[in-house]
Design a protein around this motif. Structure first.
Motif, PDB file in Angstrom:
ATOM      1  N   LEU A 277      45.938  22.138  27.524  1.00 26.28           N
ATOM      2  CA  LEU A 277      47.194  23.449  26.592  1.00 26.28           C
ATOM      3  C   LEU A 277      46.800  24.291  27.271  1.00 26.28           C
ATOM      4  O   LEU A 277      47.743  25.524  27.323  1.00 26.28           O
ATOM      5  CB  LEU A 277      47.552  22.914  25.292  1.00 26.28           C
ATOM      6  CG  LEU A 277      49.037  22.845  24.829  1.00 26.28           C
ATOM      7  CD1 LEU A 277      49.812  21.940  25.534  1.00 26.28           C
ATOM      8  CD2 LEU A 277      48.743  23.360  23.070  1.00 26.28           C
ATOM      9  N   GLU A 278      45.665  24.591  26.484  1.00 26.13           N
ATOM     10  CA  GLU A 278      45.122  25.983  26.468  1.00 26.13           C
ATOM     11  C   GLU A 278      44.822  27.136  27.310  1.00 26.13           C
ATOM     12  O   GLU A 278      45.325  28.258  27.468  1.00 26.13           O
ATOM     13  CB  GLU A 278      44.490  26.676  25.397  1.00 26.13           C
ATOM     14  CG  GLU A 278      44.642  26.336  24.117  1.00 26.13           C
ATOM     15  CD  GLU A 278      43.651  27.180  22.502  1.00 26.13           C
ATOM     16  OE1 GLU A 278      43.443  25.834  22.546  1.00 26.13           O
ATOM     17  OE2 GLU A 278      44.483  27.447  22.513  1.00 26.13           O
TER      18      GLU A 278
ATOM     19  N   VAL B 221      50.504  20.676  29.344  1.00 29.19           N
ATOM     20  CA  VAL B 221      51.066  19.365  28.438  1.00 29.19           C
ATOM     21  C   VAL B 221      50.582  17.978  29.151  1.00 29.19           C
ATOM     22  O   VAL B 221      51.549  17.869  30.398  1.00 29.19           O
ATOM     23  CB  VAL B 221      52.178  19.151  28.341  1.00 29.19           C
ATOM     24  CG1 VAL B 221      52.752  17.750  27.300  1.00 29.19           C
ATOM     25  CG2 VAL B 221      52.602  20.725  27.695  1.00 29.19           C
TER      26      VAL B 221
ATOM     27  N   ILE C  33      47.054  19.761  18.230  1.00 35.61           N
ATOM     28  CA  ILE C  33      46.459  21.351  18.351  1.00 35.61           C
ATOM     29  C   ILE C  33      46.073  21.951  16.610  1.00 35.61           C
ATOM     30  O   ILE C  33      45.500  22.211  15.850  1.00 35.61           O
ATOM     31  CB  ILE C  33      48.060  22.075  18.043  1.00 35.61           C
ATOM     32  CG1 ILE C  33      48.303  21.790  19.166  1.00 35.61           C
ATOM     33  CG2 ILE C  33      48.326  24.148  17.820  1.00 35.61           C
ATOM     34  CD1 ILE C  33      50.088  22.750  19.505  1.00 35.61           C
TER      35      ILE C  33
ATOM     36  N   LEU D 171      51.564  15.746  19.935  1.00 34.53           N
ATOM     37  CA  LEU D 171      50.805  17.396  20.285  1.00 34.53           C
ATOM     38  C   LEU D 171      50.575  18.629  19.037  1.00 34.53           C
ATOM     39  O   LEU D 171      49.740  19.265  18.979  1.00 34.53           O
ATOM     40  CB  LEU D 171      51.999  18.313  21.549  1.00 34.53           C
ATOM     41  CG  LEU D 171      50.882  18.724  22.333  1.00 34.53           C
ATOM     42  CD1 LEU D 171      49.934  19.040  22.980  1.00 34.53           C
ATOM     43  CD2 LEU D 171      52.252  19.392  22.932  1.00 34.53           C
TER      44      LEU D 171
ATOM     45  N   LEU E 165      44.135  19.933  24.182  1.00 38.72           N
ATOM     46  CA  LEU E 165      44.095  21.010  23.780  1.00 38.72           C
ATOM     47  C   LEU E 165      43.555  21.994  24.361  1.00 38.72           C
ATOM     48  O   LEU E 165      44.231  23.280  24.577  1.00 38.72           O
ATOM     49  CB  LEU E 165      43.020  20.803  22.073  1.00 38.72           C
ATOM     50  CG  LEU E 165      43.605  22.096  21.603  1.00 38.72           C
ATOM     51  CD1 LEU E 165      45.175  22.928  21.003  1.00 38.72           C
ATOM     52  CD2 LEU E 165      42.314  22.384  19.687  1.00 38.72           C
TER      53      LEU E 165
END
Lengths: 403, 403
Positions: free
Chosen positions: A267-268, A273, A316, A312, A264
């Motif tokens: 991702l953020e 990914v 999230i 995923l 995460l």
């Protein structure tokens, strides 16, 4: 130790096919971990993972005659795609054995490169056994996912690129499953800059190589279970273990929760990914498994990005709850017109967005005339959630929370 | 047209701060669109978007005295982060005005760079009005998100990097909101290689600049609504429109559905998180809005990656349903022990994973003695769903599907 020259030759071979992926500074991760961190983005590699390096080098190092026999392997993951793509480039036959339960996306990912897929066995070990036997019977070249010097040399080329870009790293952090990646990379690192600390990170749910490293002898696991399927290896290969004992300085483990947090975070913060195995190194740094690296210059390999979007999406969702951006509440109301309106008006005033609601008046824990409302809210963080709690309390609502 | 020299000067200024982001071949997207496509990954830029280029160039081009006054802007997005970071580098005051409803993550994203945040207004236009008035009253430098030559020149530097890496592109595709990015880039492109086609892509839900381009005069929208918040601009700036009419060849629009598909494609195929605005160009190619580009060499700007993960999670969920990897069924059962077991056994035999289930026997559409089961299944694609449908039919279940 794999000879440096073998790795340099591998790099010459593969560099027309394989990208020298970005290796770049990660400001937020550096700040959060207290290290100076650079990420080697092999998730942006052709096929979405580093495995093409070893697979291509293996096939390139075969003789014409061997190649004409075709190649076979067992893998439902990145190695399968690597072998399939490399075989396609050499225009030779490739047969990939996958467990029967393999998701269609993974099967299609391999067929895309023109490889033939056989579904066999209820798990990886059975698929592996089938593939190996098939290779013997049908005289095809078996491309092992890690216990093969040409494969390891191919994976080792990542270290060449990293040291070429940033020679003065203090440590390099590498995910460990079967140990092919770290064997190749550590061999390369120790021959170029022996003072660089080589650190392996394995999943707590697949600890074979880490335990073997500590015990200095091959220990197999009874079973493996981790979201990092790319490093979910049950048995220890004596070949890679030997290289690892020669070249690796440190091994640590990270659990699924830590891996999910790292996914995460990437991702953020990094807009990337990265699959579970690929995020293991970042998980170790984020969760302070390597405190001796504070202030040091550290390279981390993000080994791949081939993750199921279903997983995923679960990561999230859980991450939103853990970080205070989602809240699951059960509130008890008087079961009469207007009661729900009062509650939703209060929530609107608090700027909390309702994303799920259920109404239940038959729970045995309820007094007659009461109803339970289960509500999922989008919230703005811990502070916002505290406001909501205190407002519920002020308005004399009975409520409880789920995690 | 912004002078090429101004853009080159901007590039010299910003290149110590800003990354020359990867610009790389996208095999699957090329195959799917019939073009040879390269992606400029500004989502991997410092701050997660290109906006730092313009903001930094603007602040760098101010006099010492002007800088000492401090800068102010209105933005809840990438421009806010760009201004905040640039101001931090110059160690000057930055004030960012954001609408009151701005999510905490965006507020924190700006505070992280030491900027002060004022929440004002119920939408962007009100925040903008407040910021502009504040800048006049308090003698601060207003950094407009697009209608400013120094900002446009900064954004134009992306084109310099792209043409430097791949000079023989046939077309460059650029997201359009306020028009600052495309004004800077198109100016640069037309002065270096006038034959390259410059194509703007705007959101159907924020069509002001596209409509203005077609009408050759400034047209404002009444309101905007799109998941591509980075290009959700309501009013047309005559300044950027002038540059666009001078330099841009083509403009097309993409809707939210197409943008969402592009976001999911980039997530799964490119392992990249790209926000709505950033994915607009890919959406146009994936959905065949530019059929004349077949066979051509095309560069697409992925302008940013700052997307709320909540929205990402919704896009994934909807994408799973659209691509046959999730299925929402309502099946009518006889309401007696064993009925649910029979259904779940059938689904198990079909290898369909149940991820959500609800049981309802009070729907007025039901016969007494019947019950409805709502089931969400993980499936392996259209073919698998067809199998499930035919198996339900064979077993004489009444069922219906939701989208």
């Amino acid at each position: 130790m794999i000879d440096l020259e073998t790795i340099v030759t591998a790099h010459e071979r593969i560099s027309k096919i394989v990208d020298d992926t970005p290796f770049s500074y990660a400001p937020r991760l550096s700040e959060q971990s207290g290290c100076e961190i650079y990420l080697k983005k092999e998730n942006l590699q052709v096929t979405g993972a580093f495995k093409i390096r070893g697979a291509y080098n293996k096939i390139a190092s075969l003789s014409e005659h061997e190649r004409s026999l075709g190649v076979i392997t067992a893998s439902a993951g990145n190695h399968a795609q690597g072998v399939a793509m490399a075989a396609q480039i050499f225009a030779i036959n490739a047969l990939i054995v996958m467990p029967e339960s393999t998701p269609l996306t993974k099967i299609n990912g391999v067929r895309y490169y023109g490889a033939e897929v056989i579904l066999s066995g209820s798990n990886y070990d059975e698929a592996y056994a089938y593939a190996y036997e098939y290779s013997q019977k049908n005289e095809m070249i078996f491309v092992h996912p890690f216990a093969d010097e040409a494969v390891m040399a191919g994976q080792g080329t990542i270290a060449l690129e990293m040291l070429n870009a940033i020679p003065d790293l203090d440590a390099i952090v590498i995910p460990v499953g079967g140990g092919g990646l770290i064997s190749g990379m550590a061999s390369c690192i120790k021959q170029i800059s022996p003072s660089i600390e080589v650190i392996g990170v394995s999943a707590m749910g697949a600890p074979a190589m880490r335990e073997s490293f500590e015990a200095k002898r091959a220990i197999d696991s009874l079973s493996v279970r981790t979201i990092a399927d790319g490093i979910a290896v049950r048995d220890t290969s004596p070949l890679t273990l030997g290289h690892i004992l020669d070249t690796v300085d440190t091994m640590v483990g990270v659990d699924d929760e830590e891996i999910a947090n790292a996914i995460l975070f990437l991702l953020e913060r990094q807009k990337l990914v990265v699959e579970g195995a690929g995020a293991a190194g970042v998980a170790a740094l984020l969760h302070d498994k390597l405190p001796h690296l504070k202030g040091k210059k550290v390279g981390i390999v993000l080994s791949g990005g081939n993750m199921d979007v279903t997983l995923l999406s679960i990561i999230i969702e859980k991450g939103l709850i853990k970080s205070g951006r989602k809240m699951k509440l059960t509130v008890t109301l008087i079961d009469k017109p207007g009661a729900l309106m009062q509650l939703t008006r209060m929530l609107q005033e608090l700027n909390a967005n309702i994303v799920h609601i259920e109404y239940d008046r038959t729970s045995t824990s309820l007094a007659y005339g009461d109803a339970n409302v289960r509500i999922h809210l989008e919230t703005k963080g811990e502070e916002h959630q505290a406001q909501i709690r205190s407002s519920l309390h002020e308005h004399r609502y009975l409520s409880s929370e789920e995690n």
